[in-house]
Design a protein around this motif. Sequence first.
Motif, PDB file in Angstrom:
ATOM      1  N   ILE A 312       0.865  -1.151  -0.164  1.00 46.75           N
ATOM      2  CA  ILE A 312       0.059  -0.065   0.042  1.00 46.75           C
ATOM      3  C   ILE A 312       0.980   1.148   0.056  1.00 46.75           C
ATOM      4  O   ILE A 312       1.836   1.473   0.853  1.00 46.75           O
ATOM      5  CB  ILE A 312      -0.957  -0.075   1.228  1.00 46.75           C
ATOM      6  CG1 ILE A 312      -1.927  -1.206   1.465  1.00 46.75           C
ATOM      7  CG2 ILE A 312      -1.776   1.323   1.214  1.00 46.75           C
ATOM      8  CD1 ILE A 312      -2.748  -1.476   2.524  1.00 46.75           C
ATOM      9  N   GLU A 313       0.757   2.125  -1.097  1.00 46.10           N
ATOM     10  CA  GLU A 313       1.560   3.237  -1.063  1.00 46.10           C
ATOM     11  C   GLU A 313       1.098   4.623  -1.005  1.00 46.10           C
ATOM     12  O   GLU A 313       1.632   5.604  -1.107  1.00 46.10           O
ATOM     13  CB  GLU A 313       2.252   3.153  -2.413  1.00 46.10           C
ATOM     14  CG  GLU A 313       3.459   1.768  -2.523  1.00 46.10           C
ATOM     15  CD  GLU A 313       3.842   1.836  -3.952  1.00 46.10           C
ATOM     16  OE1 GLU A 313       3.262   2.203  -4.728  1.00 46.10           O
ATOM     17  OE2 GLU A 313       5.310   1.222  -3.800  1.00 46.10           O
ATOM     18  N   SER A 314      -0.356   4.693  -0.882  1.00 42.45           N
ATOM     19  CA  SER A 314      -1.144   5.880  -0.775  1.00 42.45           C
ATOM     20  C   SER A 314      -2.428   5.647  -0.245  1.00 42.45           C
ATOM     21  O   SER A 314      -3.084   4.661  -0.083  1.00 42.45           O
ATOM     22  CB  SER A 314      -1.234   6.621  -2.162  1.00 42.45           C
ATOM     23  OG  SER A 314      -2.091   5.770  -3.061  1.00 42.45           O
ATOM     24  N   GLY A 315      -3.218   6.961   0.089  1.00 41.77           N
ATOM     25  CA  GLY A 315      -4.625   7.011   0.586  1.00 41.77           C
ATOM     26  C   GLY A 315      -4.886   7.498   1.935  1.00 41.77           C
ATOM     27  O   GLY A 315      -3.705   7.291   2.719  1.00 41.77           O
ATOM     28  N   VAL A 316      -5.911   7.180   2.481  1.00 36.14           N
ATOM     29  CA  VAL A 316      -6.107   7.521   3.762  1.00 36.14           C
ATOM     30  C   VAL A 316      -5.314   6.345   4.694  1.00 36.14           C
ATOM     31  O   VAL A 316      -4.907   6.872   5.817  1.00 36.14           O
ATOM     32  CB  VAL A 316      -7.587   7.612   4.113  1.00 36.14           C
ATOM     33  CG1 VAL A 316      -7.996   8.302   5.602  1.00 36.14           C
ATOM     34  CG2 VAL A 316      -8.377   8.683   3.215  1.00 36.14           C
ATOM     35  N   MET A 317      -5.590   5.047   4.712  1.00 36.33           N
ATOM     36  CA  MET A 317      -5.209   4.147   5.471  1.00 36.33           C
ATOM     37  C   MET A 317      -3.813   4.251   5.772  1.00 36.33           C
ATOM     38  O   MET A 317      -3.040   4.069   6.635  1.00 36.33           O
ATOM     39  CB  MET A 317      -5.790   2.865   5.178  1.00 36.33           C
ATOM     40  CG  MET A 317      -7.188   2.584   5.130  1.00 36.33           C
ATOM     41  SD  MET A 317      -8.221   3.421   6.378  1.00 36.33           S
ATOM     42  CE  MET A 317      -7.347   2.490   7.913  1.00 36.33           C
ATOM     43  N   TYR A 318      -3.114   4.574   4.285  1.00 28.94           N
ATOM     44  CA  TYR A 318      -1.629   4.413   4.298  1.00 28.94           C
ATOM     45  C   TYR A 318      -1.137   5.898   5.047  1.00 28.94           C
ATOM     46  O   TYR A 318      -0.228   5.479   5.840  1.00 28.94           O
ATOM     47  CB  TYR A 318      -1.160   4.692   2.779  1.00 28.94           C
ATOM     48  CG  TYR A 318       0.353   5.104   2.656  1.00 28.94           C
ATOM     49  CD1 TYR A 318       1.122   4.379   2.627  1.00 28.94           C
ATOM     50  CD2 TYR A 318       0.531   6.404   2.613  1.00 28.94           C
ATOM     51  CE1 TYR A 318       2.498   4.507   2.586  1.00 28.94           C
ATOM     52  CE2 TYR A 318       1.715   6.969   2.490  1.00 28.94           C
ATOM     53  CZ  TYR A 318       2.954   5.980   2.494  1.00 28.94           C
ATOM     54  OH  TYR A 318       4.138   6.251   2.300  1.00 28.94           O
ATOM     55  N   GLU A 319      -1.962   7.083   4.947  1.00 27.60           N
ATOM     56  CA  GLU A 319      -1.536   8.089   5.708  1.00 27.60           C
ATOM     57  C   GLU A 319      -1.615   7.950   7.199  1.00 27.60           C
ATOM     58  O   GLU A 319      -0.922   8.447   8.062  1.00 27.60           O
ATOM     59  CB  GLU A 319      -2.198   9.307   5.397  1.00 27.60           C
ATOM     60  CG  GLU A 319      -1.936   9.740   3.685  1.00 27.60           C
ATOM     61  CD  GLU A 319      -0.578  10.179   3.519  1.00 27.60           C
ATOM     62  OE1 GLU A 319       0.412  10.462   4.480  1.00 27.60           O
ATOM     63  OE2 GLU A 319      -0.185  10.416   2.457  1.00 27.60           O
ATOM     64  N   CYS A 320      -2.513   7.162   7.638  1.00 25.09           N
ATOM     65  CA  CYS A 320      -3.026   6.952   9.035  1.00 25.09           C
ATOM     66  C   CYS A 320      -1.616   5.868   9.642  1.00 25.09           C
ATOM     67  O   CYS A 320      -1.141   6.480  10.747  1.00 25.09           O
ATOM     68  CB  CYS A 320      -3.954   6.079   9.267  1.00 25.09           C
ATOM     69  SG  CYS A 320      -5.451   6.963   9.201  1.00 25.09           S
ATOM     70  N   VAL A 321      -1.393   4.981   8.939  1.00 22.93           N
ATOM     71  CA  VAL A 321      -0.261   4.208   9.443  1.00 22.93           C
ATOM     72  C   VAL A 321       1.085   5.042   9.357  1.00 22.93           C
ATOM     73  O   VAL A 321       2.159   5.239  10.304  1.00 22.93           O
ATOM     74  CB  VAL A 321       0.009   2.853   8.409  1.00 22.93           C
ATOM     75  CG1 VAL A 321       1.331   2.284   8.721  1.00 22.93           C
ATOM     76  CG2 VAL A 321      -1.194   2.130   8.860  1.00 22.93           C
ATOM     77  N   ASP A 322       1.474   5.679   8.052  1.00 19.35           N
ATOM     78  CA  ASP A 322       2.920   6.420   7.960  1.00 19.35           C
ATOM     79  C   ASP A 322       2.955   7.701   8.886  1.00 19.35           C
ATOM     80  O   ASP A 322       4.057   7.833   9.458  1.00 19.35           O
ATOM     81  CB  ASP A 322       2.675   7.151   6.700  1.00 19.35           C
ATOM     82  CG  ASP A 322       4.143   7.327   6.182  1.00 19.35           C
ATOM     83  OD1 ASP A 322       5.140   6.308   6.406  1.00 19.35           O
ATOM     84  OD2 ASP A 322       4.469   8.413   5.661  1.00 19.35           O
TER      85      ASP A 322
END
Length: 427
Positions: A312-322
């Motif tokens: 996973i490299e983008s999106g809402v869930m990506y930003e939550c984790v990152d």
Amino acid sequence: MTVSREVELQGHIIDSGMMQTCFGIIMDMGGSFEVEEFDIGRHKDERSYAKLLVSAEDEAQLQSIVHELHQNGANPADPDDAHLEPAPADQVVPKGFYSTTNHPTEIRYDGEWIEVEDIEMDCAVVVEDGEARSASEQSSGEGSEPRDGDDPYAYTKVLNAVEEGDLIVTGEAGIRVSPPERPRGSEGAFGFMQGGVSSERPSETTIANIAEAIEETKSEGGKVLAVCGPALIHSGAREDLARLVREGYIDMISAGNGFAVHDIERDLYGTSLGMDTESLDHPRKGHKHHIYTISEVIREGGIEAAVESGTIESGVMYECVDNDRPFVLAGSIRDDGPLPDTITDAVEAQNAIREQAHEADMVLMLSTLLHSVAVGNCLPSTTRVVCVDINPATVTQLLDRGSAQAVGMVTDIGTFVPILAEKIMDD
């Protein structure tokens, strides 16, 4: 032969409509009243006071009227201590227990008023002494500010959390409810947040006010919770919400399995529920993309693992984790999969939502009836709430369920979120 009781109203009782509401309740329920005292605040920042003598034909009718008045902020003029009874068994409350509103509440104990902590609607109120609190916090690792000695305290418990022997508040005596006040001339970013629903409000102006309210919340060190439905992904607002998460304007996400699945599907396949959100085309086998997405995340072991592996490299869930933004995915009976991160136990999901709700200072409910009502049920009426949905019924149902402090905006979520992001970060 009539019976009567004195009740008091205090605060901005005229501007907030509290006095008019109480008059209406008494008359609608067949009672009568006399205004014994009335001290009107002469300036917009001054509070008013009224004492009413409420009369009814019998004690049962009077009790019903006083109960409704109490829910709207009218309190007995000569309060007694709250009545406490032990819970007879786990998950069993005494008959006649006091069921809470979502308004700030106090109970009277040994002649002193005690604030009820973690207030939310449809709960029981439990009273304990300081020693019991300390022991409980040490065993659970949780709790609010430390308290001195044996000071008693009161807090809410949902029914399934009640334990045998808990001292539960019963009846109406010794309970003081304070609905949020709405004084004239409310200033600042939250001055516009006076509740209600309208599709006639100027969208640009309202969204600008919401953006200012978010910035004000963050500047005061508060937290913003976004409650999201899959329509947000389908409508093309995914990237803008992800940007708000990345830049720290959204601190927490509460959603369902479908929201996360379609957010990740957009990253892996460029589609949401099989549709390309940019071209609106339906690629061949696109209807299988959400199932493929679930399979890939399960293969990785969860969303966080899929982000860390680069799947996973983008999106809402990506930003939550990152960016270490916590999220709660509450499952439902219709979920595909579900994702490993989705909480499938309903009580466990409620507790996770409740924990988030208690941390939030402002909540954005974005195009989801199911999760908006679930989160709304856990919020005190002092939490600022904005509910946005293309369907007016979603917004009105939230308000009807008791979240009367919510500002409702009937508009397309795919338009709202990009404009909100622009107002916050580009103006």
